[in-house]
Design an enzyme around this catalytic site. Sequence first.
Site, PDB file in Angstrom:
ATOM      1  N   ARG A 120      43.680  41.919  38.402  1.00  6.63           N
ATOM      2  CA  ARG A 120      43.780  40.828  39.380  1.00  6.63           C
ATOM      3  C   ARG A 120      42.407  40.185  39.510  1.00  6.63           C
ATOM      4  O   ARG A 120      41.424  40.863  39.851  1.00  6.63           O
ATOM      5  CB  ARG A 120      44.244  41.324  40.753  1.00  6.63           C
ATOM      6  CG  ARG A 120      44.756  40.167  41.647  1.00  6.63           C
ATOM      7  CD  ARG A 120      44.995  40.594  43.086  1.00  6.63           C
ATOM      8  NE  ARG A 120      43.739  40.896  43.747  1.00  6.63           N
ATOM      9  CZ  ARG A 120      43.532  41.965  44.510  1.00  6.63           C
ATOM     10  NH1 ARG A 120      44.494  42.836  44.700  1.00  6.63           N
ATOM     11  NH2 ARG A 120      42.350  42.169  45.064  1.00  6.63           N
ATOM     12  N   GLU A 125      35.693  38.436  42.040  1.00  2.00           N
ATOM     13  CA  GLU A 125      35.587  39.648  41.240  1.00  2.00           C
ATOM     14  C   GLU A 125      36.844  39.807  40.387  1.00  2.00           C
ATOM     15  O   GLU A 125      37.850  39.126  40.604  1.00  2.00           O
ATOM     16  CB  GLU A 125      35.405  40.887  42.120  1.00  2.00           C
ATOM     17  CG  GLU A 125      36.611  41.226  42.964  1.00  2.00           C
ATOM     18  CD  GLU A 125      36.425  42.494  43.789  1.00  2.00           C
ATOM     19  OE1 GLU A 125      35.441  43.211  43.580  1.00  2.00           O
ATOM     20  OE2 GLU A 125      37.279  42.741  44.652  1.00  2.00           O
ATOM     21  N   ASN A 158      39.459  42.729  39.165  1.00  3.43           N
ATOM     22  CA  ASN A 158      39.916  44.106  39.379  1.00  3.43           C
ATOM     23  C   ASN A 158      40.630  44.615  38.138  1.00  3.43           C
ATOM     24  O   ASN A 158      41.619  44.019  37.707  1.00  3.43           O
ATOM     25  CB  ASN A 158      40.883  44.165  40.558  1.00  3.43           C
ATOM     26  CG  ASN A 158      40.263  43.632  41.837  1.00  3.43           C
ATOM     27  OD1 ASN A 158      39.543  44.333  42.526  1.00  3.43           O
ATOM     28  ND2 ASN A 158      40.521  42.358  42.144  1.00  3.43           N
ATOM     29  N   SER A 167      45.815  45.791  43.845  1.00  2.00           N
ATOM     30  CA  SER A 167      46.723  46.111  44.948  1.00  2.00           C
ATOM     31  C   SER A 167      47.649  44.966  45.324  1.00  2.00           C
ATOM     32  O   SER A 167      47.403  43.817  44.994  1.00  2.00           O
ATOM     33  CB  SER A 167      45.907  46.527  46.169  1.00  2.00           C
ATOM     34  OG  SER A 167      44.957  45.539  46.451  1.00  2.00           O
ATOM     35  N   LYS A 206      30.990  45.485  39.079  1.00  2.00           N
ATOM     36  CA  LYS A 206      30.253  44.271  39.469  1.00  2.00           C
ATOM     37  C   LYS A 206      29.059  44.036  38.569  1.00  2.00           C
ATOM     38  O   LYS A 206      28.681  42.900  38.280  1.00  2.00           O
ATOM     39  CB  LYS A 206      29.827  44.380  40.929  1.00  2.00           C
ATOM     40  CG  LYS A 206      31.008  44.363  41.871  1.00  2.00           C
ATOM     41  CD  LYS A 206      30.584  44.415  43.313  1.00  2.00           C
ATOM     42  CE  LYS A 206      31.819  44.490  44.206  1.00  2.00           C
ATOM     43  NZ  LYS A 206      32.535  45.777  44.046  1.00  2.00           N
ATOM     44  N   LYS A 221      26.145  42.748  46.956  1.00  2.00           N
ATOM     45  CA  LYS A 221      27.356  43.530  46.691  1.00  2.00           C
ATOM     46  C   LYS A 221      26.990  44.858  46.038  1.00  2.00           C
ATOM     47  O   LYS A 221      26.403  44.879  44.963  1.00  2.00           O
ATOM     48  CB  LYS A 221      28.299  42.741  45.778  1.00  2.00           C
ATOM     49  CG  LYS A 221      28.712  41.402  46.381  1.00  2.00           C
ATOM     50  CD  LYS A 221      29.576  40.585  45.431  1.00  2.00           C
ATOM     51  CE  LYS A 221      31.016  41.019  45.506  1.00  2.00           C
ATOM     52  NZ  LYS A 221      31.903  40.134  44.717  1.00  2.00           N
ATOM     53  N   GLU A 262      32.916  50.750  45.512  1.00  2.00           N
ATOM     54  CA  GLU A 262      34.173  50.028  45.683  1.00  2.00           C
ATOM     55  C   GLU A 262      34.816  50.364  47.024  1.00  2.00           C
ATOM     56  O   GLU A 262      34.396  51.258  47.731  1.00  2.00           O
ATOM     57  CB  GLU A 262      35.154  50.421  44.562  1.00  2.00           C
ATOM     58  CG  GLU A 262      34.668  50.138  43.175  1.00  2.00           C
ATOM     59  CD  GLU A 262      34.876  48.679  42.773  1.00  2.00           C
ATOM     60  OE1 GLU A 262      35.514  47.952  43.535  1.00  2.00           O
ATOM     61  OE2 GLU A 262      34.389  48.285  41.705  1.00  2.00           O
ATOM     62  N   GLY A 263      35.853  49.640  47.331  1.00  2.00           N
ATOM     63  CA  GLY A 263      36.667  50.007  48.485  1.00  2.00           C
ATOM     64  C   GLY A 263      36.647  48.990  49.606  1.00  2.00           C
ATOM     65  O   GLY A 263      37.339  49.120  50.591  1.00  2.00           O
ATOM     66  N   ARG A 313      45.416  35.982  50.218  1.00  2.00           N
ATOM     67  CA  ARG A 313      45.014  36.665  51.444  1.00  2.00           C
ATOM     68  C   ARG A 313      44.287  35.694  52.347  1.00  2.00           C
ATOM     69  O   ARG A 313      43.395  34.965  51.889  1.00  2.00           O
ATOM     70  CB  ARG A 313      44.107  37.857  51.136  1.00  2.00           C
ATOM     71  CG  ARG A 313      44.888  39.071  50.675  1.00  2.00           C
ATOM     72  CD  ARG A 313      43.976  40.186  50.241  1.00  2.00           C
ATOM     73  NE  ARG A 313      43.223  39.832  49.058  1.00  2.00           N
ATOM     74  CZ  ARG A 313      42.297  40.592  48.504  1.00  2.00           C
ATOM     75  NH1 ARG A 313      41.992  41.751  49.053  1.00  2.00           N
ATOM     76  NH2 ARG A 313      41.668  40.207  47.416  1.00  2.00           N
TER      77      ARG A 313
END
Lengths: 555, 555
Positions: free
Chosen positions: B215, B231, B233, B238, B390, B444, B448-449, B531
């Site tokens: 994604r 970014e 993924n 998700s 990243k 950054k 992650e998370g 989002r």
Amino acid sequence: MGVGYSSSCSLSLSLPYSHISCFASTTTLLSSHKSTPNSSLNPPTSKFHYQKPTYTTMTAQSSSSPLFLPIQSGRVEEIKTQYHNSTKPISDFHSFDPELIQRLVYDSLVWSSLHGLVAGDKNVQRSGTVPGVGMVHAPFALLPMSFPERQWRQACELAPIFNELVDRVSLDANFLQESLSRTKKADAFTSRLLDIHSKMLESGKKEEIRLGLHRSDYMLDEQTKLLLQIELNTISSSFPGLSCLVSELHRSILNQYKEHLGLDSRRIPGNTAVSQFAEALTKAWKEYNNPRLDLIDVPYLFYDNEFTKLCNTHDVTTIRKTLAEIDAQGVLLPDGTLLIGNQVIAVIYFRAGYAPIDYPSESEWRARELMEQSSAVKCPSISYHLTGTKKVQQELAKPNVLERFLENKEDIAKLRKCFAGLWSLDDSNTVKDAIERPEFYVMKPQREGGGNNIYGDDVRKTLLRLQVEGSEEDAAYILMQRIFPTIVPTFLMRDGICHKDHAISELGIYSAYLRNKENVIMNEQCGYLMRTKVSSSNEGGVAAGFAVLDSVYLT
Amino acid sequence: MGVGYSSSCSLSLSLPYSHISCFASTTTLLSSHKSTPNSSLNPPTSKFHYQKPTYTTMTAQSSSSPLFLPIQSGRVEEIKTQYHNSTKPISDFHSFDPELIQRLVYDSLVWSSLHGLVAGDKNVQRSGTVPGVGMVHAPFALLPMSFPERQWRQACELAPIFNELVDRVSLDANFLQESLSRTKKADAFTSRLLDIHSKMLESGKKEEIRLGLHRSDYMLDEQTKLLLQIELNTISSSFPGLSCLVSELHRSILNQYKEHLGLDSRRIPGNTAVSQFAEALTKAWKEYNNPRLDLIDVPYLFYDNEFTKLCNTHDVTTIRKTLAEIDAQGVLLPDGTLLIGNQVIAVIYFRAGYAPIDYPSESEWRARELMEQSSAVKCPSISYHLTGTKKVQQELAKPNVLERFLENKEDIAKLRKCFAGLWSLDDSNTVKDAIERPEFYVMKPQREGGGNNIYGDDVRKTLLRLQVEGSEEDAAYILMQRIFPTIVPTFLMRDGICHKDHAISELGIYSAYLRNKENVIMNEQCGYLMRTKVSSSNEGGVAAGFAVLDSVYLT
């Protein structure tokens, strides 16, 4: 969480309006909008010559290998019961590998959450007032319940005949008033309904478009394999949405685990209650024949309403109003048109209004009368509502009464075959017998809402009390033969926990009926509701058990 | 419940295994598996000549008519923000009748519960361990977010190019090791991944079937209307399931209320992320070419897993195992076959494993290595995983690096056009500028998370601290241009409450890539995730805001 039915964590499908709750007075989840006798056997009439089954303690056999699932995806707890199981069930506890059960539990819980098989969790305060919060999966059986195909077909065939019967009875105002004349004195709620009915009679009001969304509930007597009617619901027949989902869930599980379970998902009958109810509502809306009108949904259940959504896809606008809101906002035009705001109401669909608790003030009664006066299609009308009362059910079971309404002798024979023994309390012989052998009877009050039936020694005590008091209160009850259905081992899912227990089932057949002045437009069986209940005690039948949604597996 | 993002009632999609939680460290719900910079503008490079937008206090205009819904079906609360809104939004607060909003709120909440648009409620203890209990609707925007069609198409076109790029980069082991060599010293987690990567290199292990479910996340810069990548993924992308549902919800609402809203549901792009991800997993399973094998789903999210269910309909068996369970139960045969129990594992799909918290002990690392050694198709392999870091993103943005991997100049130009400014902390000029003008940068971390990005004055403080300490810790960060997207008034639904606030959006484009030794089997864009996040403060961007699921309305 311990044993489901005795837990404080009993669930309820929540209603959005806190002053109306279908489930307030019962701990049995799926006793639903209608009270249901939960067990019985051997009525002392010539018609019923069953033997009371022998109760043997089979705990040692069936419970010797408690099945605990120590994983996070729910656990299985075992509950000991003492019934003898006389038929081969699907859920033979011994035939399942615990790891398989664990996977079934997990997958079915995930399926439930993904497909809207959800209910409001009573423990979450807002779950009753805001949709989408405080949700938990609706209680369901892990696997379908076996049911003989012949009796399944019989139940389906009865649906259009009962539809026609309800319509014919509803037109006989004198029969309704006479049948309920003694009940009127003893039961204030029925009395109010009859008052509205009388007013409509006096004013010459006729219902030209008549819509019925019914559910006829049956149990299968273990000894005779007879399909016996428990009751006929003519108002707010519950769970058409959730029952369809459980059939889908079970088909999905049977397909996914076909190698492990060896069951054929095609043996689960298709369940189309939702789409057919939606079709009936939409057809009624079209029949009303007004270019700008709406369907009104009188108090409303969040989690079982697929079909109002389906109506929306047919360009029907639905609005939701409480009875009090209708009293405040409803306007009746001289031509009978009902307006809410500026909207013409074509169809009124009651999801509540069947129990005294739904009418906390005069406002609600005014709303009911206002709607009845209107030309909107009522589902149900006062006449349909009264036709579904237990007293009318009992009157219809008397000799030669069906013949007043139906001509076809085959149809009459089919209906009569499914009637359990039903008696008025002015039948002194039956009352005498029920005092002597109360275990063979259920006392059913007119009062709706489930959980009010009287079983066992309480039947004797209540009958004796009524005899001593000599009041009219006896007219608030009927006596019914107690049916003893087959008891089978079952896995019941509630609150994320799998309970292993012995259970009985009740089959409800949905049906839709729509007609205008000239023609019957729709008269169909529409899917079904299978409810499975824990049979944890032979005291008081299974009234104390908790019920889950289930599906039919034809055998 | 008050203002959403400051409430204690923050929600989380729950994971079944309590030791793994994607959301443990953040209050932002949908920052999801990947941390995302939430706003920024005006990087100090020659490439970016934007003007910082003027912030005007528009509270008086936009908030003059607070919209409270006093009914039970959720209420609207107003939150004051101070951003200037430069484009015409869908949710102009003034254009909506409060009663209409009330109906939209109610219907969308019911829709959510009926269609599986649900999440675990953090307030319910068991919601993280048992599916089907403690559910609440997933947070969502009441209406779709407008997005220009040209940039939408651009984002879709980039998907297969990024897919190809990831595959090419993953094959260049030296590039990965070199790019991450300094990060390895500063970031223990990346170091462990690199260790596994090195071992595979040494053993000559090759991935012949390579599966990527990616994604790529973008924001639209308000001033330039440039689509800039946040970014990429490459592990555990998700919300493919929930994002599809929100598109469906919005289409349903736009259809149902087309007369009131005047919006065309066909302007919401079809979202097929779920079915295409399922297709890719199934194709990978077939490619593995073993008659008896399974798909393994490594730790697993209850409420976003439609596609593992879809896999099941393709006769793929899925099993769910934690990393620790794989360590305990996994067996590697000499030919590379991975067995769990007696089952051959064909495809390993990671829903976790991207954050240090997912590896609480050596057991989880052993499992990761075991799987990497196996011939099962890994989604992702260690190489794909590292390609999504990243640091690699920043290396790829350097001049002439893309040319090492791709030949097509048009493709390279397309990729480069969406790159925001990205710098290593050994770029002393950029670090100097970021200390002077920290509001134009986001720091950054590799970690992650979500929720770990550094904004505003904290950028300056952190950079100064790192300079003083002179450690290797600076290699754990990159600097990125801060993007300032358009801010629009929005209705955000959370926990049954409708919040009226100003918000920004981030668009994620899902893509699937599958190839074997000879051919590319699948290389497609697969739906999207929109989002929308509250932009309640111009301090620290919108990191503090809460995010909801949304859909795209093409303009």
